[in-house]
Design a protein around this motif. Structure first.
Motif, short mmCIF file in Angstrom:
data_model
loop_
_atom_site.label_atom_id
_atom_site.label_comp_id
_atom_site.label_asym_id
_atom_site.label_seq_id
_atom_site.Cartn_x
_atom_site.Cartn_y
_atom_site.Cartn_z
N LYS A 125 0.87 -1.12 -0.01
CA LYS A 125 0.03 -0.10 0.07
C LYS A 125 0.98 1.17 0.11
CE LYS A 125 -4.41 0.86 1.68
NZ LYS A 125 -4.76 0.56 0.55
N VAL A 126 0.77 2.19 -1.04
CA VAL A 126 1.74 3.16 -1.28
C VAL A 126 0.94 4.52 -1.23
CG1 VAL A 126 3.00 4.20 -2.88
CG2 VAL A 126 3.30 1.92 -2.56
N THR A 127 1.50 5.66 -0.59
CA THR A 127 1.25 6.73 -0.39
C THR A 127 2.10 7.67 -0.96
OG1 THR A 127 -0.35 6.56 1.58
CG2 THR A 127 0.09 8.77 0.93
N GLY A 128 1.64 8.65 -2.01
CA GLY A 128 2.82 9.29 -2.66
C GLY A 128 2.04 10.73 -2.73
N ASP A 129 2.89 11.61 -3.29
CA ASP A 129 2.36 12.91 -3.69
C ASP A 129 2.58 13.03 -5.19
OD1 ASP A 129 2.51 13.98 -0.96
OD2 ASP A 129 4.49 14.73 -0.96
N LEU A 130 1.37 13.34 -5.85
CA LEU A 130 1.08 13.44 -7.21
C LEU A 130 0.90 15.04 -7.44
CD1 LEU A 130 0.60 11.95 -9.82
CD2 LEU A 130 -1.62 11.90 -9.31
N THR A 131 1.80 15.34 -8.54
CA THR A 131 1.74 16.74 -9.11
C THR A 131 1.29 16.79 -10.55
OG1 THR A 131 3.55 17.31 -7.49
CG2 THR A 131 3.15 18.84 -9.22
N ILE A 132 0.28 17.30 -10.70
CA ILE A 132 -0.32 17.78 -12.02
C ILE A 132 -0.62 19.09 -12.20
CG2 ILE A 132 -2.26 17.25 -13.68
CD1 ILE A 132 -2.62 14.45 -12.07
N LYS A 133 -0.24 19.86 -13.38
CA LYS A 133 -0.49 21.09 -13.35
C LYS A 133 0.13 22.17 -12.29
CE LYS A 133 -4.26 22.76 -15.57
NZ LYS A 133 -5.66 22.92 -16.05
N GLY A 134 1.37 21.54 -11.72
CA GLY A 134 1.73 22.28 -10.46
C GLY A 134 1.14 22.16 -9.29
#
Length: 191
Positions: A125-134
């Protein structure tokens, strides 16, 4: 002169010690040409599918267990695979426009794992920071690792990244023109 020799000797000794120190983990670069990212978006009257290319990526392991990851997606490669001809060109152009992902000013998106927990023999189970359009928001998803391959499926809420076109979260009375906010990403990695 003695001072310089002593400094040089200490640098060599401490430098060698730092190099010979324990290895915290292993970074495995993803083979971008052999890996795929497939998207599927939904609307009231159906759905569309397509692909997008990885620009770079790596998974981190410690004693064979997944501990981290970092990926960059080339947003300029987003395209539709379920349409042909003029309809494909129109939708592809719209996905690149400011209505959707504004790829001219936001040519990449990024995902950085912030937490990884084992949930089974080969699954995490992974948690991550996703960056789209800044805009960076947390996402949680499952990853399975088998040998030199990994797979992940995640749902992304485009409304959190200011992707407004056709969204019932931003506009009223869209009726059958509504495009749902959540879209799916299916990621198959080779490393």
């Amino acid at each position: 002169m003695k001072k310089n020799v002593l400094s040089l000797a200490l640098t060599v000794i401490f430098g060698a010690t730092a190099i010979a120190g324990p290895v915290e983990g292993e970074k495995k670069e993803v083979k971008t040409d052999a890996s795929t990212v497939t998207w599927k978006a939904y609307k009231v009257t159906g759905s569309h599918t397509g692909t997008i290319a990885l620009k770079s990526g790596a998974l981190m392991f410690d004693e064979g267990k997944l501990t981290g990851g970092e990926f960059t997606v080339d947003m300029t490669t987003i395209n539709t695979t379920d349409l042909e001809g003029g309809a494909k060109g129109k939708l592809d152009g719209h996905l690149h426009s400011d209505d959707f992902f504004a790829t001219a000013s936001n040519p990449t998106s990024n995902l950085v794992f912030t937490n990884v927990e084992a949930s089974g023999k080969n699954s995490y189970k992974v948690t991550g920071d996703l960056t789209i359009k800044g805009i960076t928001k947390p996402v949680t998803f499952d990853v399975s690792v088998y040998g030199s391959k990994a797979t992940a499926t995640l749902k992304v809420d485009r409304a959190q990244y200011n992707v407004k076109y056709g969204s019932g979260s931003f506009f009223d009375d869209l009726g059958d023109k509504t495009i749902y906010d959540e879209f799916d990403l299916v990621v198959d990695l080779e490393f």
